[in-house]
Design a protein around this motif. Structure first.
Motif, PDB file in Angstrom:
ATOM      1  N   LEU A  63      -6.992   1.399  -3.031  1.00  0.00           N
ATOM      2  CA  LEU A  63      -5.656   0.812  -3.147  1.00  0.00           C
ATOM      3  C   LEU A  63      -4.855   1.013  -1.869  1.00  0.00           C
ATOM      4  O   LEU A  63      -4.083   0.142  -1.471  1.00  0.00           O
ATOM      5  CB  LEU A  63      -4.915   1.408  -4.346  1.00  0.00           C
ATOM      6  N   PHE A  64      -5.017   2.165  -1.218  1.00  0.00           N
ATOM      7  CA  PHE A  64      -4.340   2.395   0.060  1.00  0.00           C
ATOM      8  C   PHE A  64      -4.872   1.482   1.154  1.00  0.00           C
ATOM      9  O   PHE A  64      -4.171   1.175   2.110  1.00  0.00           O
ATOM     10  CB  PHE A  64      -4.460   3.855   0.498  1.00  0.00           C
ATOM     11  N   LYS A  65      -6.119   1.043   1.026  1.00  0.00           N
ATOM     12  CA  LYS A  65      -6.703   0.110   1.998  1.00  0.00           C
ATOM     13  C   LYS A  65      -6.336  -1.341   1.686  1.00  0.00           C
ATOM     14  O   LYS A  65      -6.686  -2.241   2.432  1.00  0.00           O
ATOM     15  CB  LYS A  65      -8.225   0.254   2.007  1.00  0.00           C
ATOM     16  N   GLY A  66      -5.661  -1.583   0.556  1.00  0.00           N
ATOM     17  CA  GLY A  66      -5.260  -2.934   0.179  1.00  0.00           C
ATOM     18  C   GLY A  66      -6.301  -3.670  -0.632  1.00  0.00           C
ATOM     19  O   GLY A  66      -6.190  -4.876  -0.835  1.00  0.00           O
ATOM     20  N   THR A  78       0.829  -1.201   0.000  1.00  0.00           N
ATOM     21  CA  THR A  78       0.000   0.000   0.000  1.00  0.00           C
ATOM     22  C   THR A  78       0.868   1.258   0.000  1.00  0.00           C
ATOM     23  O   THR A  78       0.389   2.332   0.327  1.00  0.00           O
ATOM     24  CB  THR A  78      -0.941   0.009   1.221  1.00  0.00           C
ATOM     25  N   LEU A 116       2.235   1.733  -5.586  1.00  0.00           N
ATOM     26  CA  LEU A 116       0.948   1.838  -6.276  1.00  0.00           C
ATOM     27  C   LEU A 116       1.072   2.582  -7.598  1.00  0.00           C
ATOM     28  O   LEU A 116       0.430   2.231  -8.585  1.00  0.00           O
ATOM     29  CB  LEU A 116      -0.085   2.531  -5.389  1.00  0.00           C
TER      30      LEU A 116
END
Length: 193
Positions: free
Chosen positions: A148-151, A82, A87
């Motif tokens: 995307l930051f949360k996976g 993350t 990313l």
């Protein structure tokens, strides 16, 4: 190797041309000859037991109980990164998705404005389109980066007709369509529609 060669020669060189009981007995004696009895000894840790070397061991490996093989461990998914740099890396999950989503919105908006006002793409950009482009880019980039930051990946949530692969292909076609629209309008000097 020599035993196997000898056995094959004896099978083919037999007077009857086949395998007789005598040849089979000779073959079994050569292949399965045991020189000494096999023994298994079990010793406890820390308390060695002295054994009399004059007494031969009579235990065999068949006396030990067979344990069923344990099932393989479950395959775990690799942990997704993350990090911002991972990313947005060249092979990361974000760039193509974001560019594809922007191209889809841009292509539809360019055709819609062209049909309603009769302006080509270059006139749309110079007539206040830069502000709309920057605002839309920031909004879609932020909306695409939050999961995307949360996976969470798009592949994990794709089912049925609207899959993540379909989104990728639609984005690719929209990118090509937007470039083709701009190129065609540049070459012809007017609007496409």
């Amino acid at each position: 190797m020599a035993t196997a060669s000898f056995n094959m020669q004896s099978v083919f060189a037999a007077p009857s041309g086949g395998l007789t009981s005598r040849n089979m007995r000779n073959t079994n004696q050569l292949l399965f000859k045991r020189n000494a009895p096999v023994g298994v000894r079990c010793m406890a840790q820390g308390d060695p037991i002295k054994e009399d070397p004059s007494v031969p061991s009579t235990s065999t490996s068949a006396a030990q109980p067979q344990m069923p093989p344990s099932p393989p461990p479950p395959v775990s998914k690799p942990k997704v990164s993350t990090k911002f740099g991972d990313l947005l890396a060249f092979s990361g999950p974000a760039p193509e998705r974001i560019n594809g989503r922007l191209a889809m919105v841009g292509f539809v908006a360019a055709i819609a404005v062209e049909l309603s006002k009769g302006e080509n793409v270059f006139a749309q950009i110079s007539d206040g389109g830069v502000g709309w482009f920057l605002g839309t880019s920031a909004l879609l980039t932020l909306a695409s980066m939050v999961p995307l930051f949360k996976g969470i990946r798009a592949e994990a949530k794709s089912k049925g007709f609207m899959t993540s692969d379909a989104e990728l292909w639609n984005g690719r076609f929209a990118m090509l369509g937007l470039v083709a629209l701009a190129f065609t309008e540049y070459v012809t000097g007017g609007t496409l529609v």
